[in-house]
Design an enzyme around this catalytic site. Structure first.
Site, PDB file in Angstrom:
ATOM      1  N   ARG A   1      13.258   3.649   8.706  1.00 22.27           N
ATOM      2  CA  ARG A   1      13.298   2.347   7.827  1.00 22.27           C
ATOM      3  C   ARG A   1      14.153   2.022   6.628  1.00 22.27           C
ATOM      4  NH1 ARG A   1       7.086   2.970   6.169  1.00 22.27           N
ATOM      5  NH2 ARG A   1       7.866   1.642   4.756  1.00 22.27           N
TER       6      ARG A   1
ATOM      7  N   PRO B   1       0.696  -1.064  -0.299  1.00 21.34           N
ATOM      8  CA  PRO B   1       0.121   0.405  -0.172  1.00 21.34           C
ATOM      9  C   PRO B   1       0.981   1.285  -0.014  1.00 21.34           C
ATOM     10  CG  PRO B   1       0.098  -0.850   2.480  1.00 21.34           C
ATOM     11  CD  PRO B   1       1.346  -1.824   1.452  1.00 21.34           C
ATOM     12  N   GLU B   2       1.143   1.418  -0.878  1.00 13.06           N
ATOM     13  CA  GLU B   2       1.597   3.214  -1.250  1.00 13.06           C
ATOM     14  C   GLU B   2      -0.056   4.242  -1.563  1.00 13.06           C
ATOM     15  OE1 GLU B   2       5.221   4.365  -2.334  1.00 13.06           O
ATOM     16  OE2 GLU B   2       6.050   2.888  -1.514  1.00 13.06           O
TER      17      GLU B   2
ATOM     18  N   LYS C   1      -2.516   7.509   1.550  1.00 18.81           N
ATOM     19  CA  LYS C   1      -2.386   6.044   1.688  1.00 18.81           C
ATOM     20  C   LYS C   1      -4.286   5.897   2.401  1.00 18.81           C
ATOM     21  CE  LYS C   1       2.368   6.362   2.030  1.00 18.81           C
ATOM     22  NZ  LYS C   1       3.223   6.154   2.920  1.00 18.81           N
TER      23      LYS C   1
END
Length: 271
Positions: A260, A2-3, A53
DNA sequence: AATGCATGCGCAG
DNA sequence: TGCGCCTGCATTA
């Protein structure tokens, strides 16, 4: 998965499968959302909306919205009717005479009011996939910030919808060093980044995957063996640690940035 | 069987 | 900065 492109694609897919004016059967086999599902079931889906998102579903005769955020591993599965028996992790199922859709593992699946929805829009930055997006709002923050451009691109208050893949890929495509502070980014550079994001993410909605490699850099065009990136798209740097850069042949590097993984080519990204 | 990891994010400290 | 949370899949033992 999911982006932002995934979420906008989902908004379209929910709409085309369920917003035909016929009642939708809404259930929450997993249970967490069962009370809200009972309120909405047997009414038609009216609209779906996406910002970054975040996905929003609105049902006829209701001013409430289902607010969905997939988080890192939320997944949505569409299929034709009849729907199979749901597994116990299905948080939200919509079903009609022709189709069903299951939602699993979302960070958020909640019924919210219209003002609560507006508050979410208000705290999100411009979304390259929304026609009302104003890139200057993003640049106003970026150009004042000492934070790295790599971190700023992931900050949903700055730009909505960009995730770890688009972040890495757009910086590569613009030859920009991910560690440059936002305040060093020129208006022309931001304009180029934004334009690239719009183009890449629109393509992502259309194809439902992330492809960022320009035609002249594909393995075929470069006379290299065909290659499949293990996440379903053709990319320059994302998760290609220690592999050769498609353009300069140098090693792609990775580093931790704000919890990240950042991927970049230190040779190509020196701007 | 157990572990690790992922395209995300909010919270505590 | 680190942790927890949601789930499924690949890798390790």
């Amino acid at each position: 998965m999911p982006e932002g492109h995934t979420i906008h694609r989902l908004a379209k897919d929910y709409t085309s499968a369920f917003a035909d004016g016929t009642p939708v059967h809404v259930t929450s086999p997993q249970g967490t959302f069962a009370a809200a599902a009972a309120l909405l079931t047997h009414t038609p889906l009216h609209t779906a909306d996406a910002h970054g998102k975040h996905l929003f579903l609105n049902f006829a005769d209701s001013d409430a919205w289902i607010h969905i955020h997939l988080g890192l591993f939320g997944k949505v599965t569409f299929g034709p009717a009849p729907a199979p028996p749901p597994t116990d992790t299905v948080r939200l199922r919509l079903a009609n005479d022709t189709a069903y859709v299951d939602l699993r593992g979302p960070t958020t699946c909640a019924l919210i009011t219209a003002p609560e929805k507006q508050a979410i829009h208000d705290r999100l930055g411009p979304d390259p996939l929304r026609p009302d997006a104003d890139p200057h709002r993003a640049y106003a923050r970026i150009s004042r910030s000492r934070t790295t451009i790599a971190a700023l691109l992931m900050d949903q208050k700055v730009v909505a919808g960009v995730g770890n893949v688009y972040r890495a890929e757009v910086l590569f495509r613009r030859n920009i060093d991910p560690y440059r502070p936002g305040k060093g980014i020129t208006p022309a550079e931001w304009d180029a980044i934004w334009t690239d994001l719009v183009e890449l993410m629109r393509e992502g909605v259309r194809t439902n995957r992330i492809d960022t490699v320009r035609p002249e850099h594909t393995p075929e065009a470069m006379g290299r063996p065909p290659r499949v990136d293990d996440h379903g798209g053709e990319v320059y740097v994302y998760r290609r640690t220690h592999q050769p850069c498609h353009i300069c042949g140098g090693e792609i590097r990775t580093a931790d940035l704000a919890a990240r993984n950042l991927f970049w080519c230190p040779t190509c990204q020196t701007q």
